[in-house]
Design an enzyme around this catalytic site. Structure first.
Site, PDB file in Angstrom:
ATOM      1  N   ILE A  22      -1.025  -7.233  -9.540  1.00  0.00           N
ATOM      2  CA  ILE A  22      -1.983  -7.255  -8.439  1.00  0.00           C
ATOM      3  C   ILE A  22      -2.373  -5.808  -8.122  1.00  0.00           C
ATOM      4  CG2 ILE A  22      -2.428  -7.978  -6.055  1.00  0.00           C
ATOM      5  CD1 ILE A  22      -0.015  -9.967  -6.432  1.00  0.00           C
ATOM      6  N   CYS A  66       5.450  -2.266  -8.234  1.00  0.00           N
ATOM      7  CA  CYS A  66       4.046  -1.947  -7.972  1.00  0.00           C
ATOM      8  C   CYS A  66       3.935  -0.696  -7.090  1.00  0.00           C
ATOM      9  CB  CYS A  66       3.330  -3.163  -7.398  1.00  0.00           C
ATOM     10  SG  CYS A  66       1.531  -3.060  -7.538  1.00  0.00           S
ATOM     11  N   GLU A  85       0.856  -1.192   0.000  1.00  0.00           N
ATOM     12  CA  GLU A  85       0.000   0.000   0.000  1.00  0.00           C
ATOM     13  C   GLU A  85       0.887   1.236   0.000  1.00  0.00           C
ATOM     14  OE1 GLU A  85      -3.260   0.195  -0.235  1.00  0.00           O
ATOM     15  OE2 GLU A  85      -3.673  -1.952  -0.109  1.00  0.00           O
ATOM     16  N   SER A  86       0.958   1.917  -1.137  1.00  0.00           N
ATOM     17  CA  SER A  86       1.866   3.071  -1.252  1.00  0.00           C
ATOM     18  C   SER A  86       1.517   4.179  -0.257  1.00  0.00           C
ATOM     19  CB  SER A  86       1.866   3.616  -2.680  1.00  0.00           C
ATOM     20  OG  SER A  86       0.549   3.978  -3.073  1.00  0.00           O
ATOM     21  N   HIS A 139       4.917  -7.879 -10.040  1.00  0.00           N
ATOM     22  CA  HIS A 139       5.560  -8.465  -8.857  1.00  0.00           C
ATOM     23  C   HIS A 139       6.458  -9.650  -9.253  1.00  0.00           C
ATOM     24  CE1 HIS A 139       3.158  -6.497  -5.634  1.00  0.00           C
ATOM     25  NE2 HIS A 139       2.295  -6.351  -6.617  1.00  0.00           N
ATOM     26  N   GLU A 179       8.708 -10.954  -7.461  1.00  0.00           N
ATOM     27  CA  GLU A 179       9.051 -11.710  -6.248  1.00  0.00           C
ATOM     28  C   GLU A 179       8.068 -12.834  -5.939  1.00  0.00           C
ATOM     29  OE1 GLU A 179       6.113  -8.656  -4.812  1.00  0.00           O
ATOM     30  OE2 GLU A 179       7.684  -8.729  -6.342  1.00  0.00           O
TER      31      GLU A 179
END
Length: 194
Positions: free
Chosen positions: A133, A79, A48-49, A169, A171
């Site tokens: 996502i 992201c 969540e930025s 993403h 990762e």
């Protein structure tokens, strides 16, 4: 060599695992004293930025990290990390680090139901699995930045000097190509070969 991973919120554990798979040491960055330790690159994970931006400021991490990025510390923003780096957000008045000359659209593919998986080319890396996502995409790229990945005509990856920003993403997949590419960039920067 050691890479710092912002560990305030989001997918930092997955980035640490990806780097561990490559035998790259990591440092969790959670508080200001962590910045006293040496690290050769920084990963800003997905999450969540807004929450990350708030915590960065509350914990007095924001200005020191922005200064390090501006001075050339290699950084990979995935992201939400891309949103933190962006110079401008087209659908939000916030600007966080503002060090990457791009305009980003938040939640560009819609909410959770708009999440999807594909494979695509990343310049300098090759074909990689891409998991999106609640992802942003890049609407505009500044003249000095280079587009390194596109999906369905939308820009999802850029590089500007030592900064890489991607919408997806890496990762959460088994591929370590992008983390290897970033680790190599950190190694070159450390040895002055960039």
């Amino acid at each position: 060599m050691r890479i710092g991973v912002l560990a305030l919120q989001g997918a930092f554990a997955e980035h640490k695992k990806a780097l561990a798979d490559l035998n790259v040491k990591t440092l969790e960055i959670r508080q200001k004293k962590d910045l006293e330790r040496e690290f050769d690159g920084l990963i800003l994970p997905g999450g969540e930025s807004t929450v990350m931006g708030k915590l960065l400021k509350e914990l007095n991490l924001f200005e020191p990290l922005r200064e390090k990025i501006q001075k050339g510390l290699p950084v990979l923003g995935t992201c939400a990390g891309l949103i933190l780096l962006a110079e401008k957000l087209s659908n939000d008045n916030h600007v966080y680090f503002g060090t990457l000359p791009v305009t980003v659209k938040r939640n560009a593919y819609g909410r959770q139901l708009g999440s999807f998986f594909t494979q695509g080319e990343v310049k300098g890396v090759g074909k990689v699995p891409m998991t999106f996502i609640r992802a942003p995409y890049i609407e505009k790229v500044g003249a000095a930045a280079e587009t390194i990945a596109e999906v369905d005509g939308k820009i999802v990856g850029v590089r500007y000097r030592n900064q890489i920003g991607i919408s997806f993403h890496p990762e959460v997949t088994d591929s370590r190509k992008l983390h290897r590419y970033f680790a190599d960039l950190c190694e070159k920067a450390k040895s002055g070969n960039l």
